[in-house]
Design an enzyme around this catalytic site. Structure first.
Site, PDB file in Angstrom:
ATOM      1  N   ARG A 167       8.875  11.741  -5.855  1.00  0.00           N
ATOM      2  CA  ARG A 167       8.417  10.862  -6.536  1.00  0.00           C
ATOM      3  C   ARG A 167       8.549  10.939  -8.107  1.00  0.00           C
ATOM      4  NH1 ARG A 167       3.173   9.062  -2.656  1.00  0.00           N
ATOM      5  NH2 ARG A 167       4.385   8.664  -1.082  1.00  0.00           N
ATOM      6  N   GLU A 224      -6.159   7.134  -4.958  1.00  0.00           N
ATOM      7  CA  GLU A 224      -4.729   7.329  -5.960  1.00  0.00           C
ATOM      8  C   GLU A 224      -5.197   6.827  -7.341  1.00  0.00           C
ATOM      9  OE1 GLU A 224      -1.222   8.116  -5.310  1.00  0.00           O
ATOM     10  OE2 GLU A 224      -2.148   9.101  -3.382  1.00  0.00           O
ATOM     11  N   ARG A 246      -1.007   4.539  11.609  1.00  0.00           N
ATOM     12  CA  ARG A 246      -0.563   4.598  10.339  1.00  0.00           C
ATOM     13  C   ARG A 246       0.996   4.299  10.319  1.00  0.00           C
ATOM     14  NH1 ARG A 246      -1.846   4.481   4.753  1.00  0.00           N
ATOM     15  NH2 ARG A 246      -2.572   6.557   4.304  1.00  0.00           N
ATOM     16  N   SER A 273       0.793  -1.189  -0.169  1.00  0.00           N
ATOM     17  CA  SER A 273       0.114   0.060  -0.073  1.00  0.00           C
ATOM     18  C   SER A 273       0.677   1.386  -0.022  1.00  0.00           C
ATOM     19  CB  SER A 273      -0.915   0.040   1.179  1.00  0.00           C
ATOM     20  OG  SER A 273      -0.209   0.298   2.452  1.00  0.00           O
ATOM     21  N   SER A 323      -9.037   3.104  -3.733  1.00  0.00           N
ATOM     22  CA  SER A 323      -8.097   4.147  -3.393  1.00  0.00           C
ATOM     23  C   SER A 323      -8.171   5.514  -4.154  1.00  0.00           C
ATOM     24  CB  SER A 323      -6.635   3.962  -3.279  1.00  0.00           C
ATOM     25  OG  SER A 323      -5.781   4.802  -3.298  1.00  0.00           O
ATOM     26  N   TYR A 378       1.447   1.542  -8.001  1.00  0.00           N
ATOM     27  CA  TYR A 378       0.307   1.172  -6.990  1.00  0.00           C
ATOM     28  C   TYR A 378      -1.102   1.780  -7.476  1.00  0.00           C
ATOM     29  CZ  TYR A 378      -2.702   2.058  -2.783  1.00  0.00           C
ATOM     30  OH  TYR A 378      -3.848   2.259  -1.854  1.00  0.00           O
ATOM     31  N   GLY A 389       9.762  15.355   1.078  1.00  0.00           N
ATOM     32  CA  GLY A 389       9.697  15.501  -0.171  1.00  0.00           C
ATOM     33  C   GLY A 389       8.720  16.712  -0.737  1.00  0.00           C
TER      34      GLY A 389
HETATM   35  P1  GDP Z   1      -0.103   8.363  -0.745  1.00  0.00           P
HETATM   36  O1  GDP Z   1      -1.306   9.665  -0.688  1.00  0.00           O
HETATM   37  O2  GDP Z   1      -0.764   7.271  -0.503  1.00  0.00           O
HETATM   38  O3  GDP Z   1       0.754   8.745  -1.577  1.00  0.00           O
HETATM   39  O4  GDP Z   1       0.338   8.987   0.942  1.00  0.00           O
HETATM   40  P2  GDP Z   1       1.727   9.566   1.661  1.00  0.00           P
HETATM   41  O5  GDP Z   1       1.442   9.770   2.782  1.00  0.00           O
HETATM   42  O6  GDP Z   1       2.737   8.520   1.242  1.00  0.00           O
HETATM   43  O7  GDP Z   1       2.067  10.726   0.519  1.00  0.00           O
HETATM   44  C1  GDP Z   1       1.117  11.862   0.528  1.00  0.00           C
HETATM   45  C2  GDP Z   1       1.801  13.055  -0.350  1.00  0.00           C
HETATM   46  O8  GDP Z   1       2.511  13.559   0.602  1.00  0.00           O
HETATM   47  C3  GDP Z   1       2.383  12.634  -1.429  1.00  0.00           C
HETATM   48  O9  GDP Z   1       2.032  13.536  -2.488  1.00  0.00           O
HETATM   49  C4  GDP Z   1       3.969  12.681  -1.476  1.00  0.00           C
HETATM   50  O10 GDP Z   1       4.767  13.050  -2.322  1.00  0.00           O
HETATM   51  C5  GDP Z   1       3.914  13.815  -0.156  1.00  0.00           C
HETATM   52  N1  GDP Z   1       5.051  13.806   0.494  1.00  0.00           N
HETATM   53  C6  GDP Z   1       5.915  14.780   0.794  1.00  0.00           C
HETATM   54  N2  GDP Z   1       7.075  14.437   1.489  1.00  0.00           N
HETATM   55  C7  GDP Z   1       6.771  13.044   1.874  1.00  0.00           C
HETATM   56  C8  GDP Z   1       7.525  12.090   2.613  1.00  0.00           C
HETATM   57  O11 GDP Z   1       8.707  12.550   3.181  1.00  0.00           O
HETATM   58  N3  GDP Z   1       7.074  10.985   2.712  1.00  0.00           N
HETATM   59  C9  GDP Z   1       5.958  10.559   2.022  1.00  0.00           C
HETATM   60  N4  GDP Z   1       5.481   9.293   2.262  1.00  0.00           N
HETATM   61  N5  GDP Z   1       5.064  11.557   1.392  1.00  0.00           N
HETATM   62  C10 GDP Z   1       5.507  12.918   1.253  1.00  0.00           C
END
Ligand code: GDP
Length: 303
Positions: free
Chosen positions: A257, A106, A163, A63, A104, A128, A190
């Site tokens: 990403r 996504e 989470r 996931s 999702s 995903y 990020g």
């Molecule tokens: P997702 O929506 O299932 O991909 O949930 P996430 O919590 O992994 O990511 C949500 C958003 O947060 C995405 O657009 C990521 O690019 C952004 N993001 C920014 N910085 C980070 C980081 O350090 N870790 C993750 N997981 N997401 C990040």
């Protein structure tokens, strides 16, 4: 939630040489855990035949979006074909059961309209997301091909103190707790401009259950209808312990990403009207509760 309603709950676990039940530690003596694997059709048929369930919730997947680029085939095995294996197992062993597929937001990826509802076309932006689109359509197809009660819940991001630490909400609340307690000095993230519709997981499981109590099986979008940036998430989380995120958050290209989902926001009017569903916990309450849980956890570990 199901235990609270008096259900007998059977959970499927993959065999492992360790016992990674951290997030269900408070439940292990209240649910029956059986060994089966989404990659093994026979194990699913046996598990469903033995449990004889009335309702099946398929929440299992690889996931984490970022990992889906480094393990795209495995992601497809679990997140896409795993759904077919579950549906086949149900068709063979419990055709009268009701099936919930965890789809999702996504799947909307590079959004084709805003906000997103049940009719919005999909444009997934990661292996995903692509795998989840397959899972969605195979659920619809089994409903239409075999008359199964099978529904796809298109849930927007839902979070809680349980989470995984790799997801951004928890990464931030854990990072805030570490900085607050002097364990860390910075938090590397990020893309701070990505926007999500984040809700409380406890509200969303109620929507899943409601989807399986209807006269006819249908698909539903579930989300709060509000969207927040990662930057706003940081602001709120750091403010909860009296800090300014700008003093601690460092942008790090490792967490960017290959393709990004910039904006997600749900139009959950169908769920509101037909299921009588509405979220109870606000984003600020959700983040406050997650920060508090992480501070408590780190304090305990230090003690
Ligand atoms: P997702 O929506 O299932 O991909 O949930 P996430 O919590 O992994 O990511 C949500 C958003 O947060 C995405 O657009 C990521 O690019 C952004 N993001 C920014 N910085 C980070 C980081 O350090 N870790 C993750 N997981 N997401 C990040």
């Amino acid at each position: 939630m199901l235990l609270g309603k008096g259900y007998r709950v059977v959970g499927i676990v993959r065999r492992s040489s360790t016992t990674p039940y951290e997030r269900i530690a408070h439940l292990v003596d209240k649910v029956d855990l059986v060994s089966a694997d989404l990659l093994d059709q026979h194990s699913l048929v046996d598990a469903i035949r033995d449990a004889a369930p009335r309702e099946i919730y398929n929440l299992a997947a690889q996931s984490f979006v970022q990992t889906s680029w480094t393990q795209p085939v495995l992601t497809g095995e679990f997140t896409a074909l795993g759904v077919t294996r579950m549906l086949e197992a149900m068709r063979k062993a419990a055709p009268e059961a009701r099936f919930y597929q965890a789809s999702s937001s996504e799947m909307f990826g590079k959004v084709q309209e805003t906000p997103q509802n049940e009719l919005t076309s999909f444009y997934p932006r990661s292996p995903y997301g692509v795998a989840k689109v397959y899972g969605h359509w195979i659920t619809v197809n089994y409903r239409e091909s075999f008359g199964l009660y099978a529904v796809s819940g298109i849930l927007f991001n839902h979070e809680s103190e349980r989470r995984g630490l790799e997801f951004v909400t928890r990464k931030v609340t854990d990072g805030v707790a570490r900085i607050h307690l002097g364990i860390s000095r910075e938090l590397r993230l990020g893309n701070l401009d990505a926007r999500r519709d984040w809700g409380f997981a406890g509200d969303y499981v109620d929507a899943m259950w409601r989807m399986l109590q209807q006269d006819t099986p249908e698909d539903y979008v579930v989300g709060t209808g509000r969207t927040w940036s990662v930057r706003q998430l940081c602001e709120i989380a750091f403010r909860a312990v009296g800090l300014n995120y700008q003093d601690y958050v460092v942008q790090d290209a490792r967490f960017l990403r290959p393709a990004e989902v910039d904006l997600l926001v749900a139009d959950a009017s169908k769920a509101k009207e037909r299921l009588g569903w509405a979220p109870q916990v606000t984003f600020e309450q959700l983040i406050a509760r997650m920060v508090e849980a992480d501070v408590t956890r780190h304090r305990r570990a230090a003690a």
